[in-house]
Scaffold this active site. Structure first.
Site, PDB file in Angstrom:
ATOM      1  N   LYS A  69       0.834  -1.206   0.000  1.00  0.00           N
ATOM      2  CA  LYS A  69       0.000   0.000   0.000  1.00  0.00           C
ATOM      3  C   LYS A  69       0.868   1.255   0.000  1.00  0.00           C
ATOM      4  CE  LYS A  69      -3.948  -2.156   2.300  1.00  0.00           C
ATOM      5  NZ  LYS A  69      -4.810  -2.191   3.519  1.00  0.00           N
ATOM      6  N   TYR A 205     -10.544   5.843  21.974  1.00  0.00           N
ATOM      7  CA  TYR A 205      -9.758   6.701  21.081  1.00  0.00           C
ATOM      8  C   TYR A 205      -9.560   8.074  21.717  1.00  0.00           C
ATOM      9  CZ  TYR A 205      -8.299   9.336  16.969  1.00  0.00           C
ATOM     10  OH  TYR A 205      -7.601  10.142  16.097  1.00  0.00           O
ATOM     11  N   LYS A 209      -5.920   9.856  22.868  1.00  0.00           N
ATOM     12  CA  LYS A 209      -5.453  11.176  22.450  1.00  0.00           C
ATOM     13  C   LYS A 209      -5.159  12.066  23.664  1.00  0.00           C
ATOM     14  CE  LYS A 209      -5.115  10.039  18.459  1.00  0.00           C
ATOM     15  NZ  LYS A 209      -3.882  10.159  17.669  1.00  0.00           N
TER      16      LYS A 209
END
Length: 331
Positions: A69, A205, A209
């Site tokens: 990729k 998530y 952070k």
């Protein structure tokens, strides 16, 4: 963060940013610079890498799990910028500490290293233990800072050899403002995050952070740029179209994203700006290409103690993975 903080602080800034602010198109020349962008095969990382290539970076390293990729991204960037020979694809798997160490070891052979953009990360609602931690914690926090510390010697060497202050940027997020982070009340923050019976994956998530923000601030507080000789900052790109939210790929969410999200290219401008920013941004949170205050939980009376605790616990993990790795900060 309380509901009052969300509706009086976070939401007005978020809505204003998403609808009324467009970060400036990057124009800073990068001739001669070597730049690493992690997670650069898609999304924000790829768009940031495209900007750096367009701005004449001498060497641009796309770091990603899949080299296949990565090579496809390289071809796209070369075609869009009409540049060839400047881009390399290096494998990096943040869920494998040996991969992180191998990547940093390879970077030691670079002629110079001016900028590292740590953009790679995951968002998942599924609890899975990877490399001794819940996968989000491993990827977004432990490996992110393991890589940061392992890259510091090369960045510092570049600074000495070329009389510059290199930059290491962590891609954070404004969602660190919306977590109440009750894990902070536990005797072991990471122990609680890694306990499947206590894991709040819908908020994971956001919490990851917040951990990034707290860690960056504490490292910078303990180690000013005059000591590190490297600027470490952290940046919020805004809510952008990306593959990060692929687990939420259903019709109502797609509609919400269509209304609220920035384009990936516009969001990537903030990454480019942060990577080229100066020592005045050391330990600072950047949003819309400007220094901004962090969440009340971070800036308030609990913040200093909390960031000390997070860094202490994280340091223990990092030194267990690579003995003595945090000593690089004391040079």
């Amino acid at each position: 963060m309380s509901l009052l903080d969300i509706f009086t602080g976070f939401m007005p800034h978020f809505l204003y940013s998403q609808f009324f602010v467009t970060p400036q198109y990057p124009t800073t020349d990068c001739t001669g610079k070597t730049i690493i962008v992690t997670g650069a095969n898609v999304g924000l990382g790829k768009e940031a890498a495209t900007h750096y290539a367009r701005l004449n970076a001498e060497k641009l390293i796309i770091a990603c799990r899949s080299t296949e990729k990565g090579e496809a991204a390289k071809r796209d960037i070369e075609a869009s910028t009409k540049r060839s020979g400047a881009i390399e694809v290096w494998p990096l798997d943040l869920q494998d500490y040996d991969s992180v160490k191998a990547f940093a070891k390879r970077a030691e052979g670079l002629k110079r290293l001016d900028v590292v953009i740590e953009n790679a990360g995951i968002a998942t609602n599924t609890f899975q233990t990877v490399a001794g931690n819940e996968s989000t914690v491993t990827t977004n926090v432990v490996s992110t800072f393991l890589l940061a510390l392992l890259m510091l010697p090369k960045l510092r060497e570049t600074g000495r050899n070329f009389n510059i202050t290199p930059t290491l940027t962590i891609v954070a997020s404004d969602v660190h403002c919306v977590t109440a982070f009750p894990e902070r009340k536990a005797s072991s923050i990471f122990g609680t995050l890694n306990n499947p019976k206590e894991a709040r994956m819908g908020d994971r998530y956001n919490a990851s952070k917040l951990l990034e923000v707290l860690t960056c601030r504490e490292i910078a507080r303990e180690h000013p740029v005059g000591q590190t000789k490297v600027t470490m900052n952290f940046v919020d790109p805004g809510w952008c179209h990306s593959q990060l939210m692929r687990e939420l790929d259903f019709a109502p969410m797609r509609l919400i994203q269509r209304i609220f999200c920035r384009t990936t290219e516009i969001g990537s401008r903030t990454l480019v700006h942060a990577g080229l920013a100066g020592p005045e941004t050391h330990g600072k949170y950047l949003s819309n290409c400007k220094i901004r205050r962090c969440a009340p939980l971070v800036e308030g009376k609990e913040g200093l103690g909390l960031q000390k605790r997070v860094w202490q616990e994280l340091s223990e993990k990092l030194n267990a993975i690579e003995p003595g790795v945090t000593k690089v900060l004391d040079v």
